[in-house]
Design a protein around this motif. Structure first.
Motif: not given
Lengths: 520, 363
Positions: A306-320
């Motif tokens: 599958p042609d899947v694009l991954s981006i660095a955003l998930g439930g545990g993504t750190v906000i600074e």
């Protein structure tokens, strides 16, 4: 009542669902355990609480066992590679493999005269004397698994079949994986997949025995099927021989699950996990395939995935930085200790979304002090990223529906500009739903000689053959459709005598009551 | 003179996929063959044309066959060594240098297999500055040079030595021979002197491929857009960005012919674009108007990764940027356009230089 049980064994969670037709009647999510069978047993106990196991008519399992084994180089065995071609060969097997895998699988290469031309004509006779000599060497090296490849065996598999018979005569206790059964045109990549498959055979036997036992322990006697890369399934006996066909089933199952849970067959699917969003496109109920062949832990293969694009955003993504920096760091599976809503002290995407009124996770009171400006800044950045990835994934500028699944799916509902996304019930277990929603398939991929026939006759014959293969695999005859077809002429040959045809057919299983689908 | 090692080879291979203009065969296989030779015999010298004596003998080395066959019946180093030995045996001459016939696709790097095994340098030049499907479509033809005597060898042990009347006849016999071999053979052709080469070859073709490859690699490493870097650094012209809506591919006279229709994305939203290909991409229309043609180069590249997509593989749904590049000035002459312009491929249109088709900037 006939129920389908879907199980998804992921790296973090083991999910299980029961489907009655297209309806989810039970679902659960539990942690994947060190001994995965325990996690599966726990999940089965939950979904079977109010159900007689005898009502389960079939069991579908999607597992990341084998891709993880390759990625971590664990549980792989030594392999002897026998290539049927014109000796001496320059481009030897495993030429481009990462060293750590080469070290485990070994470099045992043998070339034996044999193989075919592009039109299926024999190139050289298989040298039986030499092959028996090779068998002796394999025995002396104490190797249990053979990967057998032949030039153009995808056009004419006879030499591979003959060589396999001969090797098994000499060495009755080994396994032989024939490349024509594994891959497509492209000798080196097909050989790579064949070698990986051979290296996985011992592990596959163990893993599949374990799956059989755990299903039996749950009191289920229904047949068990394993998810393949393309959204179709195989029997456990076949999976023992071809574990390699399971390696890309994860993203496929989550997208197929999105289709079943919404009844929508054409959409962008966003699968929100702990660390990334994986975004892909559903076309006619199946994931769009990638344009580049898949690299398996650094090994080139010619599997399409599958042609899947991954981006660095998930439930545990750190906000600074007051919301201005969103990821790529993530607390991952430690979210239940480290995120603010769970009493931790790291601000994550989950905290921001809950503060903005998303479905409550943990304790919303703990994020009451997040300032509106931090919240809105982070939401805007996250929204931009998701929207951009969705736009990239869409194929036309027309309105395409967006379906959100995965454990972190509900978080996206609060993003500005994403108010129209569809988040189905049971979005969190879409993977297991997709496993249970699998189809029976058949595929033809071959070079045809055009002499004395026409392209359209060849395409018709290939379609019919693919449909027949799908029916043989368990699909209901009237419902099988062609899901992919392409033909590529072999060029540079005056007169155009050959064409490579690839046709894939799939259809729902006999026991899967379908409602009318749009767009089919 | 400089030495080509594995790292330089990687950049050269990547750049050759761009110069392939959608054709030329999969350079990965060529790279493996060249890399294997470099590992066995050491780095290979690459020399400028100016370093080659006028009286030196040199020859093009190439793999010839169907790309779909070469990925299966993988080439062997043995033939790349034998083809030069056989040419020397048949002609009685010694060859001091080898040279790629095309810097686009598989054949940009295959001469390194011969060079390493036979201990001769490779010349930093080629006969096309890109890839073309016929062996007579080379700049030496423009100067009256002969493709033959040539030698073709196959992995079954056959050798074919030919003297032909014209280069077009040479192409016809080569095609028949390659079919007999099982669609994959190795050929040494256009034997010439250093003086001939200085007059007729496209200079620096392999350096160009290497520089393009380096640009793409560094753009990826630094997370910059590879397509933009290519356009900025190599006289590239961004013609269109869009999605492939429809591909019509058919086989006539042994070639992959067809069109890929694109619908615009971003600044090109609302516009259409059509690529016409015959193995290589040969002409492009924007909203029905011709904006680029052969002999200039036309590449469809995946927008995000910058990976060039061969005409054999372009499919519905690909998101591509179409980039053009000017052909070598030798091709932009009357004789050059007659040999490899749009009409030679059956397109009844005039040549349009790629610079003229640059996308009007919006806003």
């Amino acid at each position: 009542m006939s129920l389908r049980l879907g199980i998804d064994v992921g790296g973090t969670n083991t999910d299980a669902v029961l489907l009655d037709g297209r309806d989810v009647v039970a679902a659960t999510k539990s942690s994947t355990t060190e001994d995965v069978t325990l996690g599966i047993l726990n999940a089965l106990e939950v979904v079977l609480t109010d159900v007689d196991p005898a009502e389960v008519s079939s069991v579908f399992i999607g597992t990341t066992h084998f891709i993880n084994a390759i990625a971590q180089a664990r549980g792989l065995e030594q392999v002897a590679v026998v290539r049927l071609a014109t000796p001496p060969q320059s481009l030897l097997p495993m030429l481009d493999w990462p060293d750590h895998l080469t070290g485990i699988v070994g470099e045992h290469f043998y070339v034996c005269p044999g193989g075919a031309q592009f039109d299926g004509a024999q190139m050289d006779d298989v040298d039986e004397v030499r092959l028996r000599g090779i068998a002796k060497q394999i025995a002396e090296a104490g190797i249990q698994h053979v990967a057998l490849s032949g030039v153009f065996s995808t056009v004419n598999p006879e030499h591979e079949e003959l060589a396999a018979t001969l090797l098994l005569e000499e060495l009755p206790d080994i396994t032989v994986t024939r490349s024509a059964a594994v891959g497509r045109v492209g000798l080196l990549e097909r050989e790579n997949a064949t070698i990986l498959n051979a290296a996985l055979r011992t592990l596959a036997g163990r893993v599949i025995d374990g799956l059989e036992q755990v299903v039996a322990r749950a009191g289920i006697s229904a047949p068990i099927l394993l998810s393949q890369n393309d959204g179709t399934v195989m029997t456990l006996d076949r999976a023992r021989e071809y574990p390699i066909f399971t390696i890309a089933s994860g993203p496929t199952n989550s997208m197929r699950g999105a289709a079943l849970l919404t009844g929508i067959d054409d959409a962008v699917v966003v699968d929100v996990g702990g660390t990334t969003c994986d975004i892909g496109l559903l076309q006619r109920g199946f994931p769009r395939e990638s344009t580049v062949a898949m690299s398996l832990a650094g090994v080139r293969s010619n599997f399409r995935i599958p042609d899947v694009l991954s981006i660095a955003l998930g439930g545990g993504t750190v906000i600074e930085e007051n919301g201005a920096v969103v990821g790529p760091a993530s607390v991952g599976f430690r979210i239940t200790e480290e995120a603010k809503v769970f009493g931790g002290d790291i601000l994550t995407f989950t905290d921001i979304a809950v503060a903005a009124g998303a479905e409550s996770i943990g304790d919303p009171v703990l994020v009451a002090d997040v300032s509106a400006s931090v919240r809105d800044t982070a939401l805007r950045i996250a929204a931009e990223r998701v929207i951009e990835a969705v736009e990239k994934t869409k194929l036309t500028s027309t309105d395409t529906k967006v379906i959100v699944v995965g454990g972190g799916g509900p978080l996206l509902a609060v993003l500005p500009g994403l108010e129209d996304v569809i988040i189905p019930a049971h979005a969190g277990v879409a993977n297991a739903v997709g496993a249970a929603y699998a189809e029976a398939g058949g595929e033809v991929d071959r070079v045809y000689n055009l002499a004395g026939t026409t392209r359209s006759e060849i395409l018709t014959a290939a379609r019919e053959e693919a449909i027949a293969l799908a029916v043989k695999a368990g699909a209901r005859a009237g419902d099988v459709r062609i899901v992919d077809a392409e033909d590529i002429p072999l060029t540079h040959l005056g007169g155009g005598q050959a064409v490579r045809v690839r046709v894939k057919a799939a259809g729902p299983f006999h026991d899967f009551t379908t409602t009318d689908k749009e767009g089919r | 003179m400089r030495l080509i090692d594995e790292a330089a080879l990687d950049d050269m291979t990547l750049g050759s996929t761009v110069l392939g203009s959608g054709g030329g065969g999969d350079p990965y296989i060529g790279m493996l063959l060249a890399r294997d030779a470099i590992r066995r015999f050491g780095p290979v010298p690459l020399v400028d044309l100016d370093e080659v004596p006028d009286d030196a003998n040199l020859v093009f080395i190439a793999g010839i066959g169907a790309p779909g066959v070469i990925i299966e019946k993988v080439p062997r180093a043995h033939e790349y060594e034998r083809v030069l030995q056989q040419l020397e045996r048949f002609t009685g001459k010694t060859f001091d240098y080898v040279c790629p016939i095309e810097a686009g696709g598989l054949n940009a790097v295959t001469p390194f297999a011969t060079a390493a095994a036979c201990g001769v340098p490779v010349i930093d030049a080629d006969g096309m500055g890109r890839a073309f499907p016929h062996l007579d479509m080379v700049t030496p033809t423009l100067f009256g040079q002969q493709a033959t005597p040539f030698v073709m060898v196959d992995e079954h042990g056959n050798s074919m030595f030919l003297e032909s009347l014209t280069n077009a006849w040479g192409e016809a016999y080569a095609r028949a021979g390659v079919l007999a071999s099982g669609a994959n053979a190795t050929i040494a052709l256009y034997p010439m002197t250093g003086a001939d080469a200085k007059r007729s070859l496209v200079r620096g073709a392999l350096s160009t491929a290497t520089a393009i490859g380096r640009t793409l690699r560094e753009a990826r490493e630094n997370h910059r857009a590879p397509v933009d870097a290519l356009v900025a650094g190599h006289e590239g012209v961004l013609l269109f960005t869009g999605k492939v809506e429809e591909v019509d591919r058919r086989n006539e006279r042994g070639w992959t012919l067809g069109t890929a229709k694109l619908s615009g994305l971003g600044e090109d939203d609302g516009h259409t674009f059509t690529l016409h290909f015959q193995n290589e991409n040969l002409a492009a229309e924007r909203d029905g108007r011709i904006v680029a043609t052969t002999p200039d180069l036309l590449m469809a590249m995946e927008i995000d990764s910058g990976v060039p997509i061969p005409a054999e593989e372009i499919r519905y749904g690909y998101r591509v940027a179409v980039v053009g590049m000017p052909a070598d000035p030798l091709w932009r002459t009357e004789a050059g356009l007659e040999l490899a312009g749009p009409r030679r491929f059956g397109y009844d249109v005039d040549y349009v230089p790629v610079e003229a088709g640059a996308r009007e900037t919006v806003g």
